[in-house]
Design a protein around this motif. Structure first.
Motif, short mmCIF file in Angstrom:
data_model
loop_
_atom_site.label_atom_id
_atom_site.label_comp_id
_atom_site.label_asym_id
_atom_site.label_seq_id
_atom_site.Cartn_x
_atom_site.Cartn_y
_atom_site.Cartn_z
N ARG A 1 0.83 -1.20 0.00
CA ARG A 1 0.00 0.00 0.00
C ARG A 1 0.86 1.25 0.00
NH1 ARG A 1 -4.71 0.78 4.43
NH2 ARG A 1 -5.40 -1.15 3.42
N GLY A 2 0.52 2.21 -0.88
CA GLY A 2 1.22 3.48 -0.92
C GLY A 2 2.59 3.43 -1.56
N SER A 3 2.93 2.32 -2.23
CA SER A 3 4.27 2.20 -2.79
C SER A 3 4.48 3.06 -4.03
CB SER A 3 4.58 0.73 -3.12
OG SER A 3 3.62 0.23 -4.05
N THR A 4 3.42 3.32 -4.79
CA THR A 4 3.56 4.11 -6.01
C THR A 4 2.22 4.68 -6.43
OG1 THR A 4 4.20 4.06 -8.34
CG2 THR A 4 3.25 2.05 -7.42
N ASP A 5 2.27 5.82 -7.13
CA ASP A 5 1.05 6.42 -7.67
C ASP A 5 0.76 5.92 -9.08
OD1 ASP A 5 0.69 7.95 -5.38
OD2 ASP A 5 1.92 9.59 -6.15
N LYS A 6 1.76 5.24 -9.68
CA LYS A 6 1.62 4.78 -11.06
C LYS A 6 1.01 3.38 -11.10
CE LYS A 6 5.74 7.36 -12.49
NZ LYS A 6 7.10 7.25 -13.08
N PRO A 7 0.35 3.02 -12.20
CA PRO A 7 -0.17 1.66 -12.36
C PRO A 7 0.98 0.66 -12.24
CG PRO A 7 -1.12 3.09 -14.03
CD PRO A 7 -0.04 3.88 -13.34
N PRO A 8 0.79 -0.45 -11.56
CA PRO A 8 1.88 -1.40 -11.35
C PRO A 8 2.26 -2.14 -12.64
CG PRO A 8 -0.18 -2.33 -10.57
CD PRO A 8 -0.48 -0.90 -10.96
N PRO A 9 3.54 -2.42 -12.85
CA PRO A 9 3.97 -3.22 -14.00
C PRO A 9 3.71 -4.70 -13.70
CG PRO A 9 5.87 -2.62 -12.71
CD PRO A 9 4.70 -1.97 -12.04
N PHE A 10 2.46 -5.03 -13.57
CA PHE A 10 2.05 -6.31 -13.00
C PHE A 10 2.48 -7.50 -13.87
CE2 PHE A 10 -1.22 -9.64 -12.35
CZ PHE A 10 -0.97 -9.91 -11.01
N PHE A 11 1.99 -7.56 -15.09
CA PHE A 11 2.28 -8.72 -15.94
C PHE A 11 3.74 -8.77 -16.41
CE2 PHE A 11 -2.44 -8.61 -16.40
CZ PHE A 11 -2.67 -9.86 -15.84
N PRO A 12 4.41 -7.64 -16.70
CA PRO A 12 5.84 -7.72 -16.99
C PRO A 12 6.64 -8.31 -15.83
CG PRO A 12 4.98 -5.64 -17.80
CD PRO A 12 3.88 -6.28 -17.01
N THR A 13 6.27 -7.94 -14.61
CA THR A 13 6.98 -8.47 -13.44
C THR A 13 6.77 -9.97 -13.30
OG1 THR A 13 6.75 -6.33 -12.30
CG2 THR A 13 7.28 -8.25 -10.94
N LEU A 14 5.54 -10.43 -13.54
CA LEU A 14 5.28 -11.86 -13.50
C LEU A 14 6.03 -12.59 -14.61
CD1 LEU A 14 1.42 -12.13 -12.76
CD2 LEU A 14 3.33 -12.07 -11.15
N ALA A 15 6.01 -12.02 -15.81
CA ALA A 15 6.66 -12.66 -16.95
C ALA A 15 8.17 -12.80 -16.71
CB ALA A 15 6.41 -11.84 -18.22
N TYR A 16 8.79 -11.78 -16.15
CA TYR A 16 10.23 -11.84 -15.89
C TYR A 16 10.56 -12.97 -14.91
CZ TYR A 16 14.95 -10.23 -14.78
OH TYR A 16 16.31 -10.16 -14.60
N GLN A 17 9.76 -13.10 -13.86
CA GLN A 17 10.00 -14.17 -12.89
C GLN A 17 9.74 -15.55 -13.50
OE1 GLN A 17 8.55 -13.18 -8.67
NE2 GLN A 17 7.48 -11.66 -9.92
N LEU A 18 8.74 -15.64 -14.37
CA LEU A 18 8.43 -16.92 -15.02
C LEU A 18 9.60 -17.39 -15.88
CD1 LEU A 18 4.68 -16.35 -15.95
CD2 LEU A 18 5.56 -18.13 -14.42
N VAL A 19 10.26 -16.46 -16.56
CA VAL A 19 11.42 -16.83 -17.37
C VAL A 19 12.55 -17.36 -16.49
CG1 VAL A 19 13.27 -15.91 -18.83
CG2 VAL A 19 10.90 -15.29 -19.29
N LEU A 20 12.73 -16.73 -15.32
CA LEU A 20 13.76 -17.21 -14.40
C LEU A 20 13.43 -18.61 -13.89
CD1 LEU A 20 14.42 -13.99 -12.26
CD2 LEU A 20 15.72 -14.84 -14.22
N ALA A 21 12.12 -18.88 -13.67
CA ALA A 21 11.71 -20.18 -13.16
C ALA A 21 11.69 -21.24 -14.26
CB ALA A 21 10.34 -20.07 -12.50
N ILE A 22 11.37 -20.83 -15.49
CA ILE A 22 11.26 -21.76 -16.63
C ILE A 22 12.13 -21.21 -17.75
CG2 ILE A 22 9.65 -23.01 -18.14
CD1 ILE A 22 7.40 -22.03 -16.25
#
Length: 428
Positions: free
Chosen positions: A81-102
């Protein structure tokens, strides 16, 4: 791609305060339900929901850690909560972690980025499709299942946050038609927009897990209290502050009373334990004080006992007038600029902020980097409701006016030449 992700949202990120795991021997019913759901694969999305303080984040973190250990964790996004006023880079962040895992995903994802390097500026639905769906559809050797843990979705409070929360739910639920090996766990409060988004789904792709009485929270809370309060007494015995009790401590009656007061909210007993365990405090006297707390003016709500406990702790501070201003600042700045040095400079607190907060470490944390923050978001809700927080209520308009006065005082004190220049140029 690293420039378009938010690593602080990782479940094990060092950029934020660490989330506590479930205490050993607690939340076993919820954890087993989730574990069975992952193995069963009956649906691709599980919604873990409950009110503030019921332990959602602890469960989500424990599941993420277990999946990480089992090498089945694909990604995590823990909202702050309160970390940023901008929309979160939600799916890019998930995609980056998925590449690291797979690692096999790297090729298909690289192809996508080469074909459309502006994908990060597209809508969330396009980002999901191009960064996650299409690469997975091109994957030949797929894992049996990969878990993605999303915690605190309701804490996405940027501009348009409620709409973003609902969009994330709808987009995740819509993945069911692709038969991907992804299993999403989403934890949140049952806020209106989130609830509507989940309830609008007609697909058999959702499993609901409410943190209610069916999961035996009282049993878990009792175990937690007996263990932690017993440890507090033993520590004082080792330090020579207390002698061995003549009868069992805490008593069964005291535990029963605390369990009843908690109303299934782990945040209540967690705060009690922190209060009792404070350094140089007598745990027996502290626990007796908690058990004797009464306030006829506190409204009868689901958080009545928590409110009474918060008020008792806050009223025990050295200077409640200065404290009220500090509390408002902590909430207003939401961790961005709420350091002890900044608060000292703004408010000129007698003895300093650290001294003022000395007896409040059960509800307020001062980190190693001197940032001041609440242990739990329930404190924000408490301060925003005048019926609950009483004299500590956050009047945002008044606080902003006070802040403007303090800034003006600092400018006059440290930069008087700027004030004179403004007057000389007719800006008075």
């Amino acid at each position: 791609m690293k420039d378009h992700i938010y690593t602080a949202a990782y479940h094990n990120s060092g950029a934020r305060r660490e989330i506590s795991r479930c205490y050993p021997g607690t939340r076993e019913a919820a954890l087993k339900t989730i574990s069975d759901w992952i193995a069963d694969q009956a649906s691709h999305c599980l919604w873990l929901h409950g009110p503030a303080g019921t332990g959602k984040s602890a469960i989500a973190y424990t599941v993420a850690e277990q999946c990480h250990s089992d090498q089945t964790l694909g990604a995590g996004y823990f909202f702050i909560r309160g970390s940023t006023d901008k929309p979160p880079p939600f799916f890019p962040t998930l995609a980056y972690q998925l590449v690291l895992a797979i690692p096999n995903l790297c090729g298909p994802l690289w192809t996508t980025l080469c074909e459309d390097p502006t994908v990060f500026d597209r809508s969330m639905s396009e980002q999901l499709d191009k960064l996650i769906v299409q690469p997975f559809l091109k994957l030949v050797d797929r894992p049996a299942h990969i878990v993605i843990v999303i915690d605190g979705l309701d804490e996405c409070d940027c501009v348009g946050g409620a709409a973003i929360q609902a969009d994330i739910v709808r987009l995740v639920l819509g993945l069911g038609k692709h038969s991907l090996p992804l299993r999403f766990i989403i934890s949140s409060r049952p806020e209106l927009e989130i609830r509507r988004a989940f309830e609008s789904s007609s697909r058999p792709s959702l499993t609901r897990l409410p943190l209610d009485k069916t999961l035996h929270p009282d049993r878990d809370i009792r175990h937690f209290l007996c263990e932690k309060l017993g440890q507090a007494y033993e520590e004082c015995m080792k330090d020579g502050m207390l002698v061995a009790p003549k009868t069992a401590w805490p008593s069964c009656e005291a535990i029963d009373q605390l369990v009843k007061k908690s109303s299934g909210h782990f945040i209540y007993v967690s705060t009690v334990v922190k209060f009792v365990q404070e350094k140089h405090a007598n745990p027996v006297e502290r626990l007796n004080a908690v058990l004797q707390i009464t306030d006829a003016f506190v409204q009868s709500t689901a958080f009545r006992e928590l409110d009474q406990l918060y008020l008792h702790i806050l009223r025990g501070a050295e200077n409640t007038g200065e404290l009220a201003r500090i509390l408002r600042a902590i909430m207003y700045f939401q961790g961005h600029r709420a350091s002890t040095s900044n608060l000292d400079a703004i408010f000129s607190c007698t003895g300093g902020v650290r001294f003022l907060l000395g007896n409040l470490r059960s509800i307020i944390e001062v980190t190693e980097s001197s940032m001041v923050q609440f242990f739990h978001t329930s404190m924000n809700d408490f301060l925003m409701d005048p019926a609950r927080s009483r004299e500590f209520h956050l009047d945002l308009g008044q606080f902003q006016a006070d802040l403007a006065c303090e800034y003006t005082r600092l400018i006059v004190l440290f930069c008087p030449h700027k004030v004179r220049g403004s007057v000389d140029h007719g800006y008075d």
